[in-house]
Design an enzyme around this catalytic site. Structure first.
Site, PDB file in Angstrom:
ATOM      1  N   SER A 194     -10.268  -0.459   7.585  1.00  0.00           N
ATOM      2  CA  SER A 194      -9.224   0.105   6.211  1.00  0.00           C
ATOM      3  C   SER A 194      -8.872  -1.391   5.305  1.00  0.00           C
ATOM      4  CB  SER A 194      -8.075   1.415   5.841  1.00  0.00           C
ATOM      5  OG  SER A 194      -8.710   1.914   5.870  1.00  0.00           O
ATOM      6  N   SER A 239      -9.762   1.906   2.895  1.00  0.00           N
ATOM      7  CA  SER A 239      -8.690   2.177   2.043  1.00  0.00           C
ATOM      8  C   SER A 239      -7.861   1.420   1.261  1.00  0.00           C
ATOM      9  CB  SER A 239      -7.886   3.668   2.789  1.00  0.00           C
ATOM     10  OG  SER A 239      -7.549   2.990   4.377  1.00  0.00           O
ATOM     11  N   LYS A 271       1.020  -1.525  -0.262  1.00  0.00           N
ATOM     12  CA  LYS A 271       0.230  -0.042   0.053  1.00  0.00           C
ATOM     13  C   LYS A 271       0.930   1.775   0.329  1.00  0.00           C
ATOM     14  CE  LYS A 271      -3.946   1.660   2.960  1.00  0.00           C
ATOM     15  NZ  LYS A 271      -4.889   1.537   3.586  1.00  0.00           N
TER      16      LYS A 271
END
Lengths: 92, 480
Positions: free
Chosen positions: B178, B154, B79
């Site tokens: 997330s 996210s 990420k």
């Protein structure tokens, strides 16, 4: 009522007039929702800042020597610099 | 079977037995990324050169018959709020558009030591603030199950990359759901570890008392392999926890298991088809002999406002560092700039560098911490956080784990909630309490509604990752 311009100044955010208007509407509806917390009495409750009790982690305040390449990398990402210093506008 | 659909241990076997080389494997993934990612947009950066050099290292070791770790040669994606040295790290924000990471996060150091191959950095909501991956300054990631729908957020890029077989596994971060929400929407496994179990050093901070890095994988076995490598105390993270209980053995047969079903997580407004899939999963545990007990977490309804007050307050402080002085985008040099003083520099760089949602949250956090409002918002939220944490402590006296849905719905349409921040916030309703209480939780695919995956959440007691993974395996095995 939330003073959007004042808060934006505190947060160091420049907002356009349009953003200020939008923010005023959006933030007040979110804050209305937060009012849910008024329903609950927490007078005798202690606050939790971390889910597990954390202890202060202490060490001697000594500078760690970094290899020059590390420092160079940090310097390289600075938008404005003079020699090996970062350059800023006048504070006052 | 395609190389890109093998599990970690299958890939490991293939490498060791020289059925394919690490370089071939890496090329296979990179080709697939080139072909498939145009549709999905899960990558922000593809780190081809780094991947090739890491793969060659592993091939050298294999040819010298050296022992290699399970993750050696396995291609991963990270990420884009986790730092990989010399690779761009943007947090999906314009303010860090050209920022090159100066060092490795602790988790990356560990993965590199294990010999993993880093294929690239994945998309997210800007600074991990969002539930759909639409808040990325570089465009939304699309759900591989249905390209018109969101991935959840996210960590949407990481979830989509795992679901579309564009990597062997991925890392995400979870502040209020997330990892778990996108895992649920994309049909992959995602683990949010106990707070303090995985070092946050080198993770771009959003809300420091809630953030945790965790694995996103295709199977539970893969999830455990990755978790075992990244966990552990780190002197660079003062909130990382030294604990023996990390290795507590938890093997329990299903018939000894007491499973709690919190009644507050089955409420009106939930998609009945999602509820059906979750109930079906619970029934499977019952069939295996587990005792199912209805429990109550009475302060659940307060979790959402508590979460958004605390996380935004912490964010407003954490994001103060983005001023365009030491790094990041700065307008100062541009001719048009009307900047005169240092304050103007801050206002302009931040006003133009941050996206709408990030500004909204900084504003909310600043407001909640400002003079005259601190007690009513921040302090009150911290006190209610105590009650939410105690709710869990109380039910865990009666049951071993809790089962809940990850989300009240399946993946929603792109654009559906973007103009209504509050309705977007409600997507996190079943995941945020876990962060407030610091608990470990697993998101596990447990069925589908049409072609859209549904995720089951297994919430464990602190440091019982091993147990929730084992309990998850029961469903995974029944499913297969």
């Amino acid at each position: 009522m939330i003073d959007v311009e004042h808060i934006a100044r505190l947060a160091r955010l420049e907002l356009s007039q349009d953003e200020v208007e939008r923010m005023r509407k959006e933030l007040s509806s979110i804050l209305d929702y937060f009012d849910l917390l008024k329903k609950i009495n927490v007078k005798k409750v202690k606050p939790t800042s971390h889910s597990f009790s954390v202890e202060n982690v202490m060490r001697e305040d000594l500078p760690k020597k970094q290899p020059k390449e590390k420092n160079d990398k940090l310097l390289k990402v600075m938008p404005e610099k003079k020699g090996r210093y970062t350059k800023v506008k006048s504070v006052l | 079977m395609a190389l890109t659909s093998l599990t970690i241990s299958q890939t490991h076997q293939g490498l060791v037995k020289k059925k394919f080389s690490a370089l071939e494997l890496t090329k296979e993934y990179l080709n697939r990324i080139k072909k498939e990612d145009k549709k999905i947009h899960s990558f922000l950066t593809v780190s081809e050169n780094l991947a090739f050099s890491q793969a060659r290292e592993i091939d050298k070791k294999i040819s010298k018959k050296e022992n290699i770790d399970l993750l050696a040669g396995i291609p991963t994606v990270i990420k884009d709020n986790i730092m990989v040295e010399d690779i761009k790290c943007t947090a999906a924000s314009k303010i860090l558009e050209n920022y090159i990471a100066c060092y490795d996060a602790t988790v990356i150091e560990k993965l590199k030591k294990a010999g993993t191959v880093i294929l690239g950095k994945t998309n997210l909501d800007e600074f991990a603030m969002g539930s759909s991956c639409e808040n990325s300054a570089f465009g939304a990631t699309k759900n591989p199950s249905d390209l018109k729908r969101v991935t959840g957020g996210s960590s949407g890029g990481s979830a989509a990359a795992v679901a579309a077989n564009l990597c062997g596994y991925a890392l995400g971060s979870d502040t209020g759901g997330s990892i778990r929400l996108p895992a649920s929407f994309c049909g992959v496994v995602g683990l949010k570890p106990t707070y303090g179990t995985v070092s946050r050093y080198g993770l771009i901070a959003f809300a420091s008392s809630l953030d945790q890095i965790g694995p996103m994988t295709e199977t539970i076995e893969d999830c455990k392999i990755v978790f075992d490598v990244i966990k552990g105390w780190d002197e660079m993270d003062s909130t990382s926890i030294k604990t023996q209980s990390l290795s507590r053995s938890v093997a329990k047969s299903p018939s000894d298991l007491k499973i709690g079903i919190p009644k507050e997580y089955f409420v009106k407004g939930m998609d009945p088809e999602v509820e059906k899939q979750i109930k079906k999963a619970i029934k499977k545990y019952e069939d295996e002999g587990a005792k199912i007990i209805e429990v109550s977490l009475p302060h659940t309804e307060y979790a959402l406002p508590v979460y958004y007050i605390i996380s935004n307050s912490e964010a407003s402080a954490n994001l103060a560092r983005y001023d365009g002085i030491r790094y990041g985008k700065s307008k100062v040099k541009s001719q048009k700039s009307k900047v005169k003083s240092l304050l103007d520099v801050y206002l302009e760089n931040r006003g133009q560098g941050f996206g709408d949602e990030v500004k909204r949250r900084i504003m909310l956090g600043t407001y909640a911490l400002s003079a005259g409002y601190y007690d009513a918002y921040y302090l009150k939220a911290q006190k209610v956080r105590t009650l939410i944490k105690e709710d869990f402590e109380n039910v865990f006296k009666k049951v071993d784990v809790l089962l809940t849905p990850v989300s009240p719905t399946t993946a929603f349409k792109i654009g559906e909630k973007i103009d209504n921040p509050l309705s977007m916030y409600l997507s996190d309703i079943f995941t945020i309490s876990v962060n407030l209480a610091g608990l470990p939780a697993l998101s596990l695919p447990c069925g589908k509604v049409g072609k859209l995956p549904v995720g089951l959440q297994i919430i464990g007691q602190p440091f019982e990752e091993k147990r929730i993974l084992e309990i998850g395996k029961i469903i995974e095995e029944v499913k297969n």
